[in-house]
Design a protein around this motif. Sequence first.
Motif, mmCIF file in Angstrom:
data_model
loop_
_atom_site.group_PDB
_atom_site.id
_atom_site.type_symbol
_atom_site.label_atom_id
_atom_site.label_comp_id
_atom_site.label_asym_id
_atom_site.label_seq_id
_atom_site.Cartn_x
_atom_site.Cartn_y
_atom_site.Cartn_z
ATOM 1 N N ILE A 245 0.842 -1.196 0.000
ATOM 2 C CA ILE A 245 0.000 0.000 0.000
ATOM 3 C C ILE A 245 0.876 1.245 0.000
ATOM 4 N N GLN A 246 2.010 1.184 0.716
ATOM 5 C CA GLN A 246 2.956 2.287 0.789
ATOM 6 C C GLN A 246 3.946 2.148 -0.379
ATOM 7 N N SER B 268 4.766 7.021 1.798
ATOM 8 C CA SER B 268 4.181 7.294 3.110
ATOM 9 C C SER B 268 4.865 8.439 3.845
ATOM 10 N N PRO C 89 -0.871 7.828 3.912
ATOM 11 C CA PRO C 89 -1.691 6.846 3.195
ATOM 12 C C PRO C 89 -3.156 6.871 3.607
ATOM 13 N N THR D 13 -4.044 8.893 0.576
ATOM 14 C CA THR D 13 -3.796 8.342 -0.746
ATOM 15 C C THR D 13 -4.439 6.986 -0.986
ATOM 16 N N ALA D 14 -4.625 6.187 0.066
ATOM 17 C CA ALA D 14 -5.175 4.847 -0.120
ATOM 18 C C ALA D 14 -6.691 4.798 0.029
ATOM 19 N N ASN D 15 -7.300 5.864 0.541
ATOM 20 C CA ASN D 15 -8.714 5.793 0.889
ATOM 21 C C ASN D 15 -9.643 6.532 -0.063
#
Length: 363
Positions: free
Chosen positions: A100-101, A152, A157, A160-162
């Motif tokens: 994810i990172q 990260s 994150p 950026t991930a959500n």
Amino acid sequence: MRKFHLFQLYAALLAIVLGSAALPTARADDGALSTSGRLDLGSQANLWGGLQSRAASAALLQWGGSLDTGAAHWWPGGLIEFSIEGVRSDGNLPSRTGAIQYPNNEWAPNFLRMYQLTYRQQLGAAAVRAGIMDINQYFEASDVSDLLQNSSFGLAPSFTANFNDPSFPNPGLGAMAEVRFSPVWTARAGVWQGNPPGLARALHQGALWIGEMQWSGAASQGDQPTQDLKLGAWHYAQSNPAIGPTTSGGYLVGETCWRRGVQQWGAFILAGTSPAQVNLVTQFLAAGVLVTAPFASRPQDQFSMGVSRVNLRTPAPETVLELVYSWQVSPTVALQPDVQRFWHPGGSNPSALVAGLRLHLAF
């Protein structure tokens, strides 16, 4: 044909960059216009673990500048900022690690676009800014963590991930205001479009609202440390679930810098939370150090180490430890070897060791 078209675009951009070298000289009498740029060439690969062992590379070219309307004798307090940015990538390192990172904060699918075009007006102790811009230039920003290459250590994150956030590689249309209440307290708030980077119906497809308070300690004097603390909260509202969910969160950025002989030391801590059930990343915590002049004979070199951990809705959290050294070959050229160790990338993928090298040129 597409590859040739991209080559033409990069060639044209490079010509603009080289031609712009004369612009600051032409305006040297008033200093109204300033320009700068950078070219980063990097490659990384899994030495073991992850999902694939093949290397991936990315080339990032950025050029831009600012025009001070007061220095240009137009009107006081105005600043026009602009930049053009492009990335050419080979391979998809995030998919090869399963993390994810992202191991490379400059990796992105190929693009070439106007990255920033904003106007800022200073109004005493306050300032307002509007235009196309990257949210991470103004919110949740950490100077001490800049050398680290994992994504990260830039924007958290939990952004950026959500959801589709207006940061690299997709800046967005936004507006913000900033007020300095005292020498140590600053408040800023802003709103960005919810579907970057597309501008069609930008004001009708959701919005990201964000606010931040910043406390800045005493300036560095000798061994006196400098402190900086930022607390922020954000809310992302989106009516189109194909673009992203409606969610909220908060974050903290803490930094301190001090001198020890010829060395400049810095330390940082980053944290974020976004606990809603729709979010992939629920908590984030990172910390690290930066040392300038790690060796007395290399006063311009830098070394940085950071560790980051994200809690996911998966069996295990994802953790990464990164070490990077910047060897300053000349005032404008640096070589940056980098090593990253991942535990449980993506929460369930095999642990991995990633190594790479970045060439950084500033002009």
